[in-house]
Design an enzyme around this catalytic site. Structure first.
Site, PDB file in Angstrom:
ATOM      1  N   GLU A  17      55.515  42.781  68.545  1.00 22.29           N
ATOM      2  CA  GLU A  17      54.625  41.639  68.322  1.00 22.29           C
ATOM      3  C   GLU A  17      54.238  40.999  69.649  1.00 22.29           C
ATOM      4  O   GLU A  17      55.072  40.829  70.545  1.00 22.29           O
ATOM      5  CB  GLU A  17      55.299  40.603  67.421  1.00 22.29           C
ATOM      6  CG  GLU A  17      54.390  39.413  67.093  1.00 22.29           C
ATOM      7  CD  GLU A  17      54.896  38.624  65.917  1.00 22.29           C
ATOM      8  OE1 GLU A  17      54.929  39.188  64.801  1.00 22.29           O
ATOM      9  OE2 GLU A  17      55.271  37.456  66.109  1.00 22.29           O
ATOM     10  N   HIS A  76      47.361  38.701  62.534  1.00 22.32           N
ATOM     11  CA  HIS A  76      47.802  37.542  61.760  1.00 22.32           C
ATOM     12  C   HIS A  76      46.593  36.675  61.396  1.00 22.32           C
ATOM     13  O   HIS A  76      45.705  36.452  62.222  1.00 22.32           O
ATOM     14  CB  HIS A  76      48.784  36.706  62.571  1.00 22.32           C
ATOM     15  CG  HIS A  76      50.106  37.364  62.798  1.00 22.32           C
ATOM     16  ND1 HIS A  76      51.276  36.662  62.969  1.00 22.32           N
ATOM     17  CD2 HIS A  76      50.455  38.676  62.884  1.00 22.32           C
ATOM     18  CE1 HIS A  76      52.287  37.496  63.147  1.00 22.32           C
ATOM     19  NE2 HIS A  76      51.805  38.732  63.104  1.00 22.32           N
ATOM     20  N   ARG A 106      50.391  31.214  55.723  1.00 24.82           N
ATOM     21  CA  ARG A 106      49.884  29.874  55.439  1.00 24.82           C
ATOM     22  C   ARG A 106      49.512  29.157  56.722  1.00 24.82           C
ATOM     23  O   ARG A 106      48.488  28.482  56.811  1.00 24.82           O
ATOM     24  CB  ARG A 106      50.933  29.045  54.689  1.00 24.82           C
ATOM     25  CG  ARG A 106      50.398  27.682  54.238  1.00 24.82           C
ATOM     26  CD  ARG A 106      51.498  26.749  53.801  1.00 24.82           C
ATOM     27  NE  ARG A 106      52.303  26.293  54.938  1.00 24.82           N
ATOM     28  CZ  ARG A 106      53.294  25.421  54.834  1.00 24.82           C
ATOM     29  NH1 ARG A 106      53.619  24.940  53.641  1.00 24.82           N
ATOM     30  NH2 ARG A 106      53.973  25.053  55.893  1.00 24.82           N
ATOM     31  N   ASP A 108      50.220  26.184  59.577  1.00 22.73           N
ATOM     32  CA  ASP A 108      50.669  24.798  59.463  1.00 22.73           C
ATOM     33  C   ASP A 108      50.205  24.200  58.146  1.00 22.73           C
ATOM     34  O   ASP A 108      49.439  24.809  57.403  1.00 22.73           O
ATOM     35  CB  ASP A 108      50.135  23.975  60.634  1.00 22.73           C
ATOM     36  CG  ASP A 108      50.798  24.370  61.960  1.00 22.73           C
ATOM     37  OD1 ASP A 108      51.851  25.018  61.901  1.00 22.73           O
ATOM     38  OD2 ASP A 108      50.244  24.031  63.016  1.00 22.73           O
ATOM     39  N   ALA A 119      49.535  31.339  51.453  1.00 23.87           N
ATOM     40  CA  ALA A 119      49.118  32.676  51.875  1.00 23.87           C
ATOM     41  C   ALA A 119      48.681  33.525  50.688  1.00 23.87           C
ATOM     42  O   ALA A 119      47.758  34.339  50.791  1.00 23.87           O
ATOM     43  CB  ALA A 119      50.260  33.363  52.627  1.00 23.87           C
ATOM     44  N   HIS A 142      62.783  29.809  53.478  1.00 24.93           N
ATOM     45  CA  HIS A 142      61.795  29.026  54.218  1.00 24.93           C
ATOM     46  C   HIS A 142      62.339  27.620  54.432  1.00 24.93           C
ATOM     47  O   HIS A 142      62.960  27.048  53.529  1.00 24.93           O
ATOM     48  CB  HIS A 142      60.479  28.987  53.438  1.00 24.93           C
ATOM     49  CG  HIS A 142      59.335  28.442  54.237  1.00 24.93           C
ATOM     50  ND1 HIS A 142      59.160  27.089  54.456  1.00 24.93           N
ATOM     51  CD2 HIS A 142      58.303  29.071  54.873  1.00 24.93           C
ATOM     52  CE1 HIS A 142      58.079  26.906  55.181  1.00 24.93           C
ATOM     53  NE2 HIS A 142      57.544  28.080  55.465  1.00 24.93           N
ATOM     54  N   GLN A 169      61.095  36.833  58.941  1.00 22.58           N
ATOM     55  CA  GLN A 169      61.338  35.921  60.041  1.00 22.58           C
ATOM     56  C   GLN A 169      62.530  36.454  60.829  1.00 22.58           C
ATOM     57  O   GLN A 169      63.324  37.257  60.326  1.00 22.58           O
ATOM     58  CB  GLN A 169      61.640  34.535  59.471  1.00 22.58           C
ATOM     59  CG  GLN A 169      62.098  33.485  60.463  1.00 22.58           C
ATOM     60  CD  GLN A 169      61.026  33.128  61.465  1.00 22.58           C
ATOM     61  OE1 GLN A 169      60.846  33.862  62.429  1.00 22.58           O
ATOM     62  NE2 GLN A 169      60.328  32.040  61.241  1.00 22.58           N
ATOM     63  N   GLN A 205      66.795  30.005  74.837  1.00 19.80           N
ATOM     64  CA  GLN A 205      66.018  30.378  73.650  1.00 19.80           C
ATOM     65  C   GLN A 205      66.735  29.994  72.360  1.00 19.80           C
ATOM     66  O   GLN A 205      66.103  29.667  71.366  1.00 19.80           O
ATOM     67  CB  GLN A 205      65.793  31.900  73.615  1.00 19.80           C
ATOM     68  CG  GLN A 205      64.775  32.435  74.598  1.00 19.80           C
ATOM     69  CD  GLN A 205      64.693  33.945  74.466  1.00 19.80           C
ATOM     70  OE1 GLN A 205      65.584  34.667  74.890  1.00 19.80           O
ATOM     71  NE2 GLN A 205      63.636  34.416  73.852  1.00 19.80           N
ATOM     72  N   LYS A 265      56.953  40.191  76.559  1.00 20.60           N
ATOM     73  CA  LYS A 265      57.744  40.790  77.630  1.00 20.60           C
ATOM     74  C   LYS A 265      57.956  42.264  77.308  1.00 20.60           C
ATOM     75  O   LYS A 265      58.896  42.643  76.606  1.00 20.60           O
ATOM     76  CB  LYS A 265      59.082  40.060  77.764  1.00 20.60           C
ATOM     77  CG  LYS A 265      58.924  38.590  78.154  1.00 20.60           C
ATOM     78  CD  LYS A 265      60.262  37.881  78.194  1.00 20.60           C
ATOM     79  CE  LYS A 265      60.096  36.416  78.548  1.00 20.60           C
ATOM     80  NZ  LYS A 265      61.394  35.679  78.536  1.00 20.60           N
TER      81      LYS A 265
END
Length: 284
Positions: A17, A76, A106, A108, A119, A142, A169, A205, A265
């Site tokens: 991605e 996307h 969806r 925001d 979605a 979610h 996710q 991260q 990266k």
């Protein structure tokens, strides 16, 4: 080539991605990353569209670049800020660029001008336009769902609308995914699920990921971050090693796809593939 066709021809998919630049003058770095990732011969490369769909125009351009490299793109597309007219315009633009695969999201929270709330509302439109269409899913639920079972019932709307596959996710504990897949099966959802893997190569991260996604950080990963947070080279190597171990376990347990969130990266993807190249080849 569509992702649905690839899933029908291979046992295991490998994908990466990218996110597009916010400003057009910054395309060079993203295109270079795309070229490096394409050299690894993934089954597809997905391109995000920024918060609220803010970079959707650039998303289409990066997707077209990926297609030109001989790798299918997955574009996307968010619905939260789209009217029906603007959605149809974006669909025309994607078709003109030769895009075949779309991930329906969806985005925001719905704006006052949007014609769509979820979605699942745009999946039938994308399918009618001829796109292979994917949907997102959340192994840990979610963040806005009251429970995991409620989240899976909401996922059913996307499934019934016609999505061809699901992408998760990020998660860091494989047992979370295995439990989730069992729940999906018990709810009658049997679509291919591609596992989203985020290599943690920077200890900073972790806190951001927990804040944004609510992902559970296993003790092993937390200990790695505590141990190597002050040594960037060691943290990078430890993070790659953790991701490699996670992916190897997933492949051994028959997961249909490994989707690596590269954060643009390319070296991260290259190092993972170098460690697992023979495994990916044998499992495909």
């Amino acid at each position: 080539m569509t992702i649905k066709e690839i899933l029908e021809s291979k046992k295991l998919l490998l994908s990466f991605e990218l996110f597009p630049p916010k400003m057009e003058q910054n395309f060079t770095g993203v295109f270079e990353a795309a070229e490096s990732l394409a050299a690894l011969k993934p089954d597809f490369i997905s391109v995000t569209c920024g918060a609220g769909g803010t970079t959707e125009g650039n998303t289409t351009q990066v997707s077209a670049k990926i297609n030109s490299l001989g790798i299918p793109s997955l574009t996307h597309l968010t619905c939260a800020d789209n009217t029906r007219a603007s959605l149809l315009k974006k669909i025309r633009e994607m078709k003109e660029c030769g895009i075949e695969n779309v991930l329906a999201l969806r985005g925001d929270k719905k704006s006052a001008l949007s014609d769509f709330g979820h979605a699942s509302d745009i999946v039938p439109i994308l399918k009618q336009a001829g796109f292979c269409t994917g949907g997102a899913c959340y192994p840990e639920g979610h963040p806005e769902s009251p429970s995991l079972d409620a989240d899976i019932e909401n996922l059913r709307y996307k499934v019934e609308a016609g999505v061809d596959f699901l992408t998760t996710q990020m998660f860091f504990d494989n047992n979370m995914l295995y439990s989730y897949l069992y729940r999906l099966n018990s709810h009658g959802i049997h679509l291919p699920v591609l596992a989203g893997i985020m290599p943690v190569t920077n200890a900073a991260q972790v806190q951001k990921m927990v804040r944004l996604s609510g992902a559970h950080i296993p003790p092993k990963l937390a200990m790695l971050c505590d141990k190597f947070s002050s040594n960037s080279d060691a943290m990078y190597q430890a993070g790659i090693s953790y991701a490699v171990d996670q992916i190897l376990d997933l492949i051994s347990n028959g997961i249909r796809g490994i989707h690596i969130y590269t954060m643009n990266k390319a070296k991260v993807a290259c190092d993972i593939v170098r460690n697992l190249n023979s495994v990916f080849t044998a499992a495909a």
